[in-house]
Scaffold this active site. Structure first.
Site, PDB file in Angstrom:
ATOM      1  N   PRO A 216     -30.174-103.834   8.550  1.00  0.00           N
ATOM      2  CA  PRO A 216     -30.256-102.387   8.814  1.00  0.00           C
ATOM      3  C   PRO A 216     -28.959-101.640   8.493  1.00  0.00           C
ATOM      4  O   PRO A 216     -28.994-100.507   7.994  1.00  0.00           O
ATOM      5  CB  PRO A 216     -30.585-102.321  10.317  1.00  0.00           C
ATOM      6  CG  PRO A 216     -31.332-103.600  10.555  1.00  0.00           C
ATOM      7  CD  PRO A 216     -30.620-104.620   9.704  1.00  0.00           C
ATOM      8  N   TYR A 217     -27.810-102.271   8.744  1.00  0.00           N
ATOM      9  CA  TYR A 217     -26.526-101.610   8.440  1.00  0.00           C
ATOM     10  C   TYR A 217     -26.425-101.327   6.943  1.00  0.00           C
ATOM     11  O   TYR A 217     -26.125-100.194   6.529  1.00  0.00           O
ATOM     12  CB  TYR A 217     -25.371-102.503   8.899  1.00  0.00           C
ATOM     13  CG  TYR A 217     -23.995-101.957   8.589  1.00  0.00           C
ATOM     14  CD1 TYR A 217     -23.459-100.884   9.293  1.00  0.00           C
ATOM     15  CD2 TYR A 217     -23.210-102.531   7.586  1.00  0.00           C
ATOM     16  CE1 TYR A 217     -22.183-100.393   9.002  1.00  0.00           C
ATOM     17  CE2 TYR A 217     -21.940-102.049   7.290  1.00  0.00           C
ATOM     18  CZ  TYR A 217     -21.427-100.985   8.005  1.00  0.00           C
ATOM     19  OH  TYR A 217     -20.164-100.500   7.723  1.00  0.00           O
ATOM     20  N   ALA A 218     -26.713-102.348   6.109  1.00  0.00           N
ATOM     21  CA  ALA A 218     -26.646-102.152   4.661  1.00  0.00           C
ATOM     22  C   ALA A 218     -27.668-101.109   4.215  1.00  0.00           C
ATOM     23  O   ALA A 218     -27.373-100.261   3.361  1.00  0.00           O
ATOM     24  CB  ALA A 218     -26.881-103.481   3.942  1.00  0.00           C
TER      25      ALA A 218
ATOM     26  N   SER B 149     -28.792 -98.578   5.940  1.00  0.00           N
ATOM     27  CA  SER B 149     -28.329 -97.234   6.314  1.00  0.00           C
ATOM     28  C   SER B 149     -27.308 -96.721   5.317  1.00  0.00           C
ATOM     29  O   SER B 149     -27.290 -95.539   4.971  1.00  0.00           O
ATOM     30  CB  SER B 149     -27.741 -97.240   7.741  1.00  0.00           C
ATOM     31  OG  SER B 149     -26.460 -97.878   7.783  1.00  0.00           O
ATOM     32  N   LYS B 150     -26.474 -97.606   4.817  1.00  0.00           N
ATOM     33  CA  LYS B 150     -25.418 -97.182   3.888  1.00  0.00           C
ATOM     34  C   LYS B 150     -25.992 -96.864   2.512  1.00  0.00           C
ATOM     35  O   LYS B 150     -25.569 -95.913   1.859  1.00  0.00           O
ATOM     36  CB  LYS B 150     -24.345 -98.279   3.791  1.00  0.00           C
ATOM     37  CG  LYS B 150     -23.551 -98.468   5.086  1.00  0.00           C
ATOM     38  CD  LYS B 150     -22.857 -97.177   5.500  1.00  0.00           C
ATOM     39  CE  LYS B 150     -21.951 -97.350   6.690  1.00  0.00           C
ATOM     40  NZ  LYS B 150     -21.271 -96.088   7.082  1.00  0.00           N
TER      41      LYS B 150
END
Ligand SMILES: NC(=O)c1ccc[n+]([C@@H]2O[C@H](COP(=O)([O-])OP(=O)(O)OC[C@H]3O[C@@H](n4cnc5c(N)ncnc54)[C@H](OP(=O)(O)O)[C@@H]3O)[C@@H](O)[C@H]2O)c1
Length: 246
Positions: A153-155, A157-158
């Site tokens: 999810p972090y990647a 979002s970016k």
């Protein structure tokens, strides 16, 4: 332009880490800076103290970037303190590193609310209020190499904010507002260092062409250029600030 006429800069999430480095750098460049934070007021005030003791102007403003009302208040307080906003750096972010099987919906929402919705809300407000000729810089991350387990999810979002960056650049171009994104690589901050052994940090360092992890100032120098008049012909770009880390 004399320093007193430089527009206000808002740096989200600048109580610590990369954002604090960007706030210090923009203040050294002569801009009055709004040091935004989520909850760590003492850290934000320490950044303000550093800036003012070094001849700059700054104020700390609490605001959760995932809340519409907070964003409106952030701009209002910025304008009240120093005048029209000309620079917005969307840096606030958080990372949850867990395998898919362990990732909760709450984790997912926390990452997306700050990293993606926060940037969207800031872009929307900036589109309404930024001065013509203004600058927007979004802080992405370097995820172009082999996928890193735990960062789904972090990647995501970016990568999503990079698309927001490109569309905003096209929409705001007629007002000579530039919109770019920077991709830091592994950088010495709470977010990156948390839970990592020295060995793992060295593993990341060796993957950069320049053989080390970044410092907040390394990223701040790139943002400083993108925020400057010299970058007037650079927009819609996604720029690595990572020592050659993919
Ligand atoms: N460090 C790295 O290796 C690295 C690599 C690539 C990209 N990045 C990106 O760089 C940016 C800065 O990361 P960092 O490493 O400097 O992180 P950090 O040291 O953990 O600092 C995060 C900052 O964001 C603020 N923040 C968090 N949630 C917020 C919210 N909802 N509203 C407003 N502010 C909020 C925090 O405020 P409080 O202090 O009040 O909690 C803090 O100032 C992030 O977007 C991150 O994804 C970092």
């Amino acid at each position: 332009m004399s320093p007193t006429t430089l527009p206000t800069a808002i740096v989200t999430g600048s109580s610590r880490g990369i954002g604090a480095g960007i706030a210090r750098q923009l203040a050294a460049d002569g801009y009055p800076v709004v040091v935004n934070y989520a909850g760590r007021r003492a850290e934000a005030e320490a950044v303000v103290t550093y800036i003012t003791e070094n001849g700059g102007r700054a104020v700390a403003v609490q605001a959760n970037v995932s809340q519409t009302a907070d964003i409106a208040r952030l701009f209002e307080e910025a304008e009240a303190a120093f005048g029209p906003v000309g620079i917005v750096v969307n840096n606030a972010g958080l990372a949850v590193r867990k395998a898919f099987a362990e990732f909760t919906e709450e984790d997912y929402d926390a990452v997306m609310e700050t990293n993606l919705k926060g940037v969207f809300l800031m872009l929307r407000e900036a589109a309404r209020r930024l001065v013509n000729g203004g600058r927007i810089v979004n802080v992405s991350a370097s995820f172009q190499g082999a996928p890193i387990p735990g960062y789904g999810p972090y990647a995501a979002s970016k990568m999503a904010i990079e698309k927001l960056t490109e569309v905003a650049a096209v929409e705001l171009g007629s007002r000579e507002i530039t919109v770019n994104a920077v991709r830091p690589g592994p950088t010495r901050t709470d977010l990156f260092m948390h839970g990592k052994s020295d060995e793992l940090v060295q593993h990341f360092a060796k993957q950069a062409a320049l053989g080390r992890i970044g410092e907040p100032e390394d990223v701040a120098h790139v943002v400083s250029f993108l925020a400057s008049p010299k970058a007037a012909w650079v927009t819609g770009q996604i720029i690595g600030a990572n020592g050659g880390y993919w």
